[in-house]
Design a protein around this motif. Structure first.
Motif, PDB file in Angstrom:
ATOM      1  N   HIS A 183      -2.560  18.708 -54.582  1.00 20.73           N
ATOM      2  CA  HIS A 183      -3.574  18.170 -53.668  1.00 20.73           C
ATOM      3  C   HIS A 183      -4.500  17.218 -54.413  1.00 20.73           C
ATOM      4  CE1 HIS A 183      -3.245  21.650 -50.509  1.00 20.73           C
ATOM      5  NE2 HIS A 183      -2.227  20.816 -50.476  1.00 20.73           N
ATOM      6  N   SER A 184      -4.871  17.601 -55.641  1.00 18.76           N
ATOM      7  CA  SER A 184      -5.773  16.764 -56.425  1.00 18.76           C
ATOM      8  C   SER A 184      -5.141  15.402 -56.708  1.00 18.76           C
ATOM      9  CB  SER A 184      -6.127  17.459 -57.739  1.00 18.76           C
ATOM     10  OG  SER A 184      -6.963  16.652 -58.536  1.00 18.76           O
ATOM     11  N   ARG A 185      -3.859  15.407 -57.050  1.00 17.02           N
ATOM     12  CA  ARG A 185      -3.160  14.145 -57.330  1.00 17.02           C
ATOM     13  C   ARG A 185      -3.091  13.277 -56.068  1.00 17.02           C
ATOM     14  NH1 ARG A 185       0.731  17.805 -59.751  1.00 17.02           N
ATOM     15  NH2 ARG A 185       0.355  17.985 -61.998  1.00 17.02           N
ATOM     16  N   ARG A 208     -15.576   8.646 -47.811  1.00 17.06           N
ATOM     17  CA  ARG A 208     -14.878   8.278 -46.578  1.00 17.06           C
ATOM     18  C   ARG A 208     -13.858   9.361 -46.198  1.00 17.06           C
ATOM     19  NH1 ARG A 208     -14.998   2.581 -45.612  1.00 17.06           N
ATOM     20  NH2 ARG A 208     -17.159   1.956 -45.994  1.00 17.06           N
ATOM     21  N   LEU A 209     -13.146   9.871 -47.209  1.00 17.54           N
ATOM     22  CA  LEU A 209     -12.186  10.946 -46.936  1.00 17.54           C
ATOM     23  C   LEU A 209     -12.889  12.198 -46.421  1.00 17.54           C
ATOM     24  CD1 LEU A 209      -9.837  10.651 -50.049  1.00 17.54           C
ATOM     25  CD2 LEU A 209      -9.188  10.216 -47.674  1.00 17.54           C
ATOM     26  N   ARG A 218      -9.679  18.014 -39.917  1.00 13.04           N
ATOM     27  CA  ARG A 218      -8.455  18.129 -40.713  1.00 13.04           C
ATOM     28  C   ARG A 218      -8.839  18.279 -42.183  1.00 13.04           C
ATOM     29  NH1 ARG A 218      -4.950  12.960 -39.670  1.00 13.04           N
ATOM     30  NH2 ARG A 218      -3.541  14.087 -41.080  1.00 13.04           N
ATOM     31  N   LYS A 219      -7.953  18.864 -42.963  1.00 15.62           N
ATOM     32  CA  LYS A 219      -8.206  19.000 -44.384  1.00 15.62           C
ATOM     33  C   LYS A 219      -8.172  17.631 -45.061  1.00 15.62           C
ATOM     34  CE  LYS A 219      -6.118  23.613 -44.805  1.00 15.62           C
ATOM     35  NZ  LYS A 219      -5.031  24.407 -45.437  1.00 15.62           N
ATOM     36  N   ASP A 225      -2.773  12.840 -47.808  1.00 14.85           N
ATOM     37  CA  ASP A 225      -1.318  12.813 -47.842  1.00 14.85           C
ATOM     38  C   ASP A 225      -0.776  11.802 -46.839  1.00 14.85           C
ATOM     39  OD1 ASP A 225       1.267  14.041 -48.743  1.00 14.85           O
ATOM     40  OD2 ASP A 225       1.397  14.528 -46.619  1.00 14.85           O
ATOM     41  N   GLU A 226      -1.360  11.744 -45.635  1.00 14.59           N
ATOM     42  CA  GLU A 226      -0.916  10.771 -44.631  1.00 14.59           C
ATOM     43  C   GLU A 226      -1.133   9.349 -45.121  1.00 14.59           C
ATOM     44  OE1 GLU A 226      -1.847   9.444 -40.006  1.00 14.59           O
ATOM     45  OE2 GLU A 226      -2.542  11.399 -40.750  1.00 14.59           O
TER      46      GLU A 226
END
Length: 244
Positions: A183-185, A208-209, A218-219, A225-226
Motif C-alpha cells: 500500500h505504501s508503494r 489531495r488523496l 474509500r480507502k 491503486d486506481e
C-alpha cells in the motif's frame, strides 16, 4: 515419569501433528476446539484470539458448535464479564464447577442457565512469551465435570495451542506488513503521478488523496491503486483529485 504408551500421549501427539498440518488460522483454531472436545472431554469448546477480550467479538474465534458459540458470545457480551474474560485478564485459569452455585459472573451465569444446558465452565488463558493472546473455554452439561485430570489435560492442550497460535500470529504479522508495504508503494507512486500532472508538492498531493478518500468514503490505498492502474486523472478521479 510420563507413560509414553498411554492413549493420552498418542492423542496429544496426534494433536501436535494436526496443528502443524493445519492450513491457516481458521483451521488451527478448529483443530484446537475439536481436540478439546475429544481430549478433555467436554460437550463444547470455544477459542478466541485477540489483543483484547471484552464485550466486542474477538479478532479470531471459533467454537465446536457455531450456534452454541454465538449464543455464549452474546451472553458474555451482554453480561460484560465471564470466566473467559476473567481468565484472559488474569492470564490464568478460571474454573466454575457449578454455574447454579457460582457467586461470580452473576449476569453471565443467569444467562447461561436460562439459555443453555451448560452447568460447568473451565477457561484457560493462552499465553505467548508471557503475553495473553487468547483464551480457551470448555463447557460441560453436568456440574463438577472438570476434575484435576481434566484440568491438567486442558493445560497441556493450551500449551500446544499457544505454540500453534504463536506461529499463526507471526505469519499474520508478516502478511499484514507485506500488505502495508505494498500500500505504501502504491500511495507513493500515486503521489508521484499527482505531483507531475498537477505540478504540486508531494505533501499537497498526499492531501489531495486524503481529501478524496474522505469525500468518496474509500480507502486512500484504493484510490491510489486506481490512479496507478489507469495512469490518468480522467473520469471520476478527476473531480476527486484535481481539487477546487
Amino acid at each position: 515419569m510420563t507413560d509414553l504408551t498411554s492413549p493420552s500421549a498418542f492423542e496429544f501427539a496426534s494433536l501436535a501433528r494436526g496443528l502443524v498440518e493445519a492450513e491457516g488460522f481458521a483451521q488451527t483454531l478448529r483443530t484446537i476446539v475439536d481436540s478439546a472436545v475429544d481430549l478433555i472431554p467436554c460437550q463444547w469448546a470455544a477459542v478466541a484470539v485477540s489483543p483484547h477480550l471484552g464485550a466486542q467479538p474477538a479478532k479470531h474465534s471459533t467454537s465446536s458448535d457455531e450456534d452454541f458459540g454465538a449464543t455464549v458470545a452474546r451472553i458474555a457480551g451482554q453480561a460484560g464479564d465471564s470466566p473467559g474474560i476473567a481468565a484472559f485478564v488474569v492470564g490464568g485459569i478460571v474454573h466454575c464447577p457449578d454455574l447454579a452455585l457460582e457467586e461470580r459472573f452473576v449476569a453471565y451465569c443467569d444467562g447461561m442457565l436460562r439459555e443453555t444446558s451448560v452447568r460447568s465452565v473451565l477457561s484457560l488463558a493462552i499465553c505467548v512469551h508471557e503475553t495473553t493472546v487468547g483464551v480457551l473455554t470448555l463447557y460441560a452439561d453436568a456440574p463438577h465435570a472438570f476434575d484435576a485430570g481434566a484440568i491438567d489435560r486442558a493445560q497441556l492442550l493450551t500449551e500446544h495451542a499457544a505454540l500453534a497460535i504463536a506461529a499463526e500470529l507471526s505469519d499474520d504479522r508478516a502478511q499484514n506488513l507485506e500488505i502495508a508495504l505494498n500500500h505504501s508503494r502504491t500511495i507513493g507512486a500515486a503521489i508521484g503521478i499527482l505531483t507531475e500532472r498537477l505540478r504540486i508538492p508531494p505533501a499537497h498531493a498526499f492531501e489531495r488523496l486524503r481529501e478524496a478518500s474522505q469525500r468518496s468514503n474509500r480507502k486512500i490505498s484504493d484510490i491510489a491503486d486506481e490512479l496507478v492502474q489507469t495512469g490518468t486523472l480522467a473520469g471520476p478521479l478527476e473531480g476527486l483529485l484535481r481539487g477546487p
